[in-house]
Write a protein that holds these residues in place. Structure first.
Motif, PDB file in Angstrom:
ATOM      1  N   ASP A  27       0.828  -1.211   0.000  1.00 51.82           N
ATOM      2  CA  ASP A  27       0.000   0.000   0.000  1.00 51.82           C
ATOM      3  C   ASP A  27       0.861   1.259   0.000  1.00 51.82           C
ATOM      4  N   ALA A  28       1.901   1.259   0.819  1.00 51.24           N
ATOM      5  CA  ALA A  28       2.792   2.419   0.867  1.00 51.24           C
ATOM      6  C   ALA A  28       3.612   2.526  -0.413  1.00 51.24           C
ATOM      7  N   ALA A  29       4.021   1.393  -0.963  1.00 55.45           N
ATOM      8  CA  ALA A  29       4.850   1.411  -2.174  1.00 55.45           C
ATOM      9  C   ALA A  29       4.100   2.038  -3.345  1.00 55.45           C
ATOM     10  N   VAL A  30       2.829   1.678  -3.523  1.00 55.21           N
ATOM     11  CA  VAL A  30       2.102   2.191  -4.688  1.00 55.21           C
ATOM     12  C   VAL A  30       1.774   3.677  -4.585  1.00 55.21           C
ATOM     13  N   THR A  31       1.852   4.256  -3.397  1.00 59.49           N
ATOM     14  CA  THR A  31       1.629   5.707  -3.304  1.00 59.49           C
ATOM     15  C   THR A  31       2.740   6.473  -4.010  1.00 59.49           C
ATOM     16  N   CYS A  32       3.842   5.801  -4.285  1.00 58.66           N
ATOM     17  CA  CYS A  32       4.977   6.426  -4.968  1.00 58.66           C
ATOM     18  C   CYS A  32       4.846   6.358  -6.488  1.00 58.66           C
ATOM     19  N   LEU A  33       3.822   5.681  -6.988  1.00 55.05           N
ATOM     20  CA  LEU A  33       3.706   5.424  -8.420  1.00 55.05           C
ATOM     21  C   LEU A  33       2.690   6.337  -9.084  1.00 55.05           C
ATOM     22  N   ALA A  34       2.963   6.671 -10.334  1.00 54.00           N
ATOM     23  CA  ALA A  34       1.999   7.417 -11.146  1.00 54.00           C
ATOM     24  C   ALA A  34       0.859   6.477 -11.511  1.00 54.00           C
ATOM     25  N   GLU A  35      -0.305   7.043 -11.791  1.00 52.65           N
ATOM     26  CA  GLU A  35      -1.471   6.229 -12.138  1.00 52.65           C
ATOM     27  C   GLU A  35      -1.208   5.381 -13.383  1.00 52.65           C
ATOM     28  N   ASP A  36      -0.389   5.883 -14.310  1.00 51.66           N
ATOM     29  CA  ASP A  36      -0.116   5.147 -15.549  1.00 51.66           C
ATOM     30  C   ASP A  36       1.200   4.357 -15.485  1.00 51.66           C
ATOM     31  N   PHE A  37       1.665   4.068 -14.288  1.00 55.89           N
ATOM     32  CA  PHE A  37       2.888   3.299 -14.066  1.00 55.89           C
ATOM     33  C   PHE A  37       2.817   1.948 -14.781  1.00 55.89           C
ATOM     34  N   THR A  38       3.918   1.545 -15.407  1.00 61.02           N
ATOM     35  CA  THR A  38       4.031   0.225 -16.039  1.00 61.02           C
ATOM     36  C   THR A  38       5.284  -0.447 -15.515  1.00 61.02           C
ATOM     37  N   TRP A  39       5.132  -1.693 -15.074  1.00 55.60           N
ATOM     38  CA  TRP A  39       6.249  -2.463 -14.514  1.00 55.60           C
ATOM     39  C   TRP A  39       6.401  -3.741 -15.331  1.00 55.60           C
ATOM     40  N   HIS A  40       7.557  -3.915 -15.944  1.00 57.66           N
ATOM     41  CA  HIS A  40       7.864  -5.116 -16.712  1.00 57.66           C
ATOM     42  C   HIS A  40       8.642  -6.066 -15.810  1.00 57.66           C
ATOM     43  N   LEU A  41       8.017  -7.157 -15.429  1.00 57.31           N
ATOM     44  CA  LEU A  41       8.639  -8.146 -14.558  1.00 57.31           C
ATOM     45  C   LEU A  41       9.364  -9.184 -15.406  1.00 57.31           C
TER      46      LEU A  41
END
Length: 75
Positions: A27-41
């Motif tokens: 929950d705390a980690a995602v507050t650092c992300l933009a709404e359009d964040f993309t993460w390639h795992l």
């Protein structure tokens, strides 16, 4: 119009994300992300293409699942 972040702001944001991630606090980690964040795992579970998470909600679901099995994970 977006205002660029200063180097100091970027460092603070990354430190905050890193601390939350290490603590298992999705929950705390995602507050650092933009709404359009993309993460390639990286590739996993037999899928050579890996996994792509798009947006905060998808990332939060992934982090909650990832941290659920870890001791001290907060979701």
């Amino acid at each position: 119009m977006e205002i660029p972040m200063t180097e100091s702001e970027v460092k603070t944001l990354l430190a905050t994300f890193g601390s939350a991630f290490r603590a298992g606090d999705g929950d705390a980690a995602v507050t650092c992300l933009a709404e359009d964040f993309t993460w390639h795992l990286p590739a996993a579970n037999g899928d050579p293409r890996g996994q792509v998470l798009q947006g905060r909600e998808a990332t939060l679901r992934y982090l909650r699942e990832r941290f659920a099995g870890q001791q001290g994970g907060k979701g």
